[in-house]
Design a protein around this motif. Structure first.
Motif, PDB file in Angstrom:
ATOM      1  N   GLU A  47      -9.569  -3.376  -4.865  1.00  0.00           N
ATOM      2  CA  GLU A  47      -9.817  -2.105  -4.208  1.00  0.00           C
ATOM      3  C   GLU A  47      -8.842  -1.066  -4.752  1.00  0.00           C
ATOM      4  OE1 GLU A  47      -9.816  -2.464   0.037  1.00  0.00           O
ATOM      5  OE2 GLU A  47     -11.828  -3.355   0.026  1.00  0.00           O
ATOM      6  N   ILE A  48      -9.364   0.144  -4.974  1.00  0.00           N
ATOM      7  CA  ILE A  48      -8.559   1.237  -5.529  1.00  0.00           C
ATOM      8  C   ILE A  48      -8.212   2.195  -4.397  1.00  0.00           C
ATOM      9  CG2 ILE A  48      -8.465   3.106  -7.201  1.00  0.00           C
ATOM     10  CD1 ILE A  48      -8.617   0.312  -8.449  1.00  0.00           C
ATOM     11  N   GLY A  49      -6.914   2.397  -4.207  1.00  0.00           N
ATOM     12  CA  GLY A  49      -6.462   3.261  -3.119  1.00  0.00           C
ATOM     13  C   GLY A  49      -5.475   4.322  -3.585  1.00  0.00           C
ATOM     14  N   ASP A  50      -4.998   5.090  -2.649  1.00  0.00           N
ATOM     15  CA  ASP A  50      -4.053   6.165  -2.958  1.00  0.00           C
ATOM     16  C   ASP A  50      -2.713   5.593  -3.419  1.00  0.00           C
ATOM     17  OD1 ASP A  50      -5.873   8.130  -2.255  1.00  0.00           O
ATOM     18  OD2 ASP A  50      -5.259   8.127  -0.151  1.00  0.00           O
ATOM     19  N   PRO A  51      -1.960   6.369  -4.182  1.00  0.00           N
ATOM     20  CA  PRO A  51      -0.683   5.866  -4.705  1.00  0.00           C
ATOM     21  C   PRO A  51       0.333   5.621  -3.604  1.00  0.00           C
ATOM     22  CG  PRO A  51      -0.918   8.212  -5.140  1.00  0.00           C
ATOM     23  CD  PRO A  51      -2.246   7.745  -4.626  1.00  0.00           C
ATOM     24  N   LYS A  52       1.280   4.732  -3.917  1.00  0.00           N
ATOM     25  CA  LYS A  52       2.324   4.413  -2.958  1.00  0.00           C
ATOM     26  C   LYS A  52       3.295   5.582  -2.773  1.00  0.00           C
ATOM     27  CE  LYS A  52       2.337  -0.566  -3.933  1.00  0.00           C
ATOM     28  NZ  LYS A  52       3.142  -1.721  -4.434  1.00  0.00           N
ATOM     29  N   GLU A  53       3.508   6.357  -3.843  1.00  0.00           N
ATOM     30  CA  GLU A  53       4.486   7.435  -3.794  1.00  0.00           C
ATOM     31  C   GLU A  53       3.824   8.759  -4.196  1.00  0.00           C
ATOM     32  OE1 GLU A  53       7.770   6.349  -6.203  1.00  0.00           O
ATOM     33  OE2 GLU A  53       8.290   4.591  -5.012  1.00  0.00           O
ATOM     34  N   PRO A  54       3.036   9.356  -3.302  1.00  0.00           N
ATOM     35  CA  PRO A  54       2.317  10.589  -3.653  1.00  0.00           C
ATOM     36  C   PRO A  54       3.232  11.754  -4.007  1.00  0.00           C
ATOM     37  CG  PRO A  54       2.176  10.134  -1.293  1.00  0.00           C
ATOM     38  CD  PRO A  54       2.750   8.914  -1.922  1.00  0.00           C
ATOM     39  N   PHE A  55       4.402  11.801  -3.395  1.00  0.00           N
ATOM     40  CA  PHE A  55       5.301  12.922  -3.686  1.00  0.00           C
ATOM     41  C   PHE A  55       5.817  12.857  -5.127  1.00  0.00           C
ATOM     42  CE2 PHE A  55       5.668  12.492   0.986  1.00  0.00           C
ATOM     43  CZ  PHE A  55       5.175  13.742   1.328  1.00  0.00           C
ATOM     44  N   ALA A  56       5.985  11.637  -5.653  1.00  0.00           N
ATOM     45  CA  ALA A  56       6.398  11.496  -7.046  1.00  0.00           C
ATOM     46  C   ALA A  56       5.314  12.005  -7.988  1.00  0.00           C
ATOM     47  CB  ALA A  56       6.718  10.028  -7.346  1.00  0.00           C
ATOM     48  N   VAL A  57       4.054  11.738  -7.647  1.00  0.00           N
ATOM     49  CA  VAL A  57       2.940  12.245  -8.453  1.00  0.00           C
ATOM     50  C   VAL A  57       2.914  13.769  -8.406  1.00  0.00           C
ATOM     51  CG1 VAL A  57       0.434  12.250  -8.762  1.00  0.00           C
ATOM     52  CG2 VAL A  57       1.601  10.143  -8.069  1.00  0.00           C
ATOM     53  N   GLU A  58       3.076  14.315  -7.219  1.00  0.00           N
ATOM     54  CA  GLU A  58       3.082  15.774  -7.056  1.00  0.00           C
ATOM     55  C   GLU A  58       4.149  16.418  -7.928  1.00  0.00           C
ATOM     56  OE1 GLU A  58       1.241  17.768  -5.199  1.00  0.00           O
ATOM     57  OE2 GLU A  58       0.408  16.666  -3.503  1.00  0.00           O
TER      58      GLU A  58
END
Length: 265
Positions: A47-58
């Motif tokens: 299953e493909i889900g949202d990243p663990k660290e969204p703020f790092a991606v931002e």
């Protein structure tokens, strides 16, 4: 065309085929199989889900103009990564984009973008690293869009060539819930599969874990379609005895690999 003539042209008629791709990527492959008369058992082993660290991606996306290259290592990396980027800003005009293969390039085209670099064969990190444009990378800043916990070959090799590497881990992979795995085991207990298709090492690892013994013993004897030599070697190490390698990582090539071996079914 009569019904009899239609059936005679369906080269996978009567075959029960397990498709293990994530749900959002499985439909095209499933439809091709069904068009050839095959029956599809859909089981997304990842299953493909949202990243663990969204703020790092931002934070990485905010600094995109500071990179020379953006590398997308999968279709999911393109879909998830560009959805993040384009919902927040434009892609910098001077940012060069590299992808690992044609499927990734097609995903990029859906966003109105085209890669500066795409292998014409091989369709993996090794093929991309072999291209002339990535041999001399001293001082180049590269952001790699991928899922969490991906391979380190691309980043490690580019770093050795002088590049500065950062990741944008825009999705994460996870096991499906136990109820889904139970449904799969129940289906396999009532009818043996004719073919299994897996499209990544993570998918095959999860499938083996979720099926469990004693069904796994039967699964190892079932023809297994994989992409590339790395997955073929993994399948061999896991005990699979009939391993068919697709010529490229496309839905058409996966179906063709089955058709070419149909006399063994």
């Amino acid at each position: 065309m009569t019904e009899k003539e239609t059936l005679s042209r369906q080269r996978l008629a009567g075959q029960w085929i397990l498709v293990t791709r994530p749900a959002e990527q499985a439909e095209g492959l499933s439809q091709l199989i069904e068009a050839e008369g095959g029956q599809v058992l859909r089981f997304p082993a990842v299953e493909i889900g949202d990243p663990k660290e969204p703020f790092a991606v931002e934070e990485v996306i905010r600094r995109l103009e500071g990179f020379h290259w953006a590398v997308f290592v999968s279709v999911n990396a393109v879909k998830r990564g560009l959805s993040w980027v384009l919902s927040r800003r434009e892609v910098p005009a001077d940012l060069k984009i590299a992808v690992v293969g044609q499927a990734t390039a097609q995903a990029l085209a859906a966003f109105g973008l085209h890669p500066h670099l795409c292998p014409t064969s091989g369709y993996n990190s090794e093929a991309l690293l072999a291209m002339d444009e990535l041999q001399h990378m001293k001082g180049k800043r590269v952001v790699i869009f991928r899922g969490s916990g991906g391979r380190e070959l691309l980043a490690g090799t580019l770093a050795k060539r002088g590049a500065q590497i950062e990741y944008a881990e825009v999705y994460r992979r996870s096991l499906p819930p136990p109820s889904v795995a139970a449904n799969l085991r129940q289906a396999l207990a009532h009818r043996p599969l004719d073919v299994v298709i897996t499209t990544s090492k993570a998918v095959l690892e999860n499938l083996c874990y979720l099926v469990g013994e004693p069904l796994l013993e039967k699964l190892r004897l079932t023809p297994l379609v994989v992409i590339g030599s790395r997955q073929a070697q993994q399948a061999k190490e896991l005990g699979f005895t009939q391993i068919w390698v697709a010529q490229e990582p496309s839905d058409t090539a996966l179906v063709q690999a089955i058709i070419e071996h149909e006399d063994k079914l």
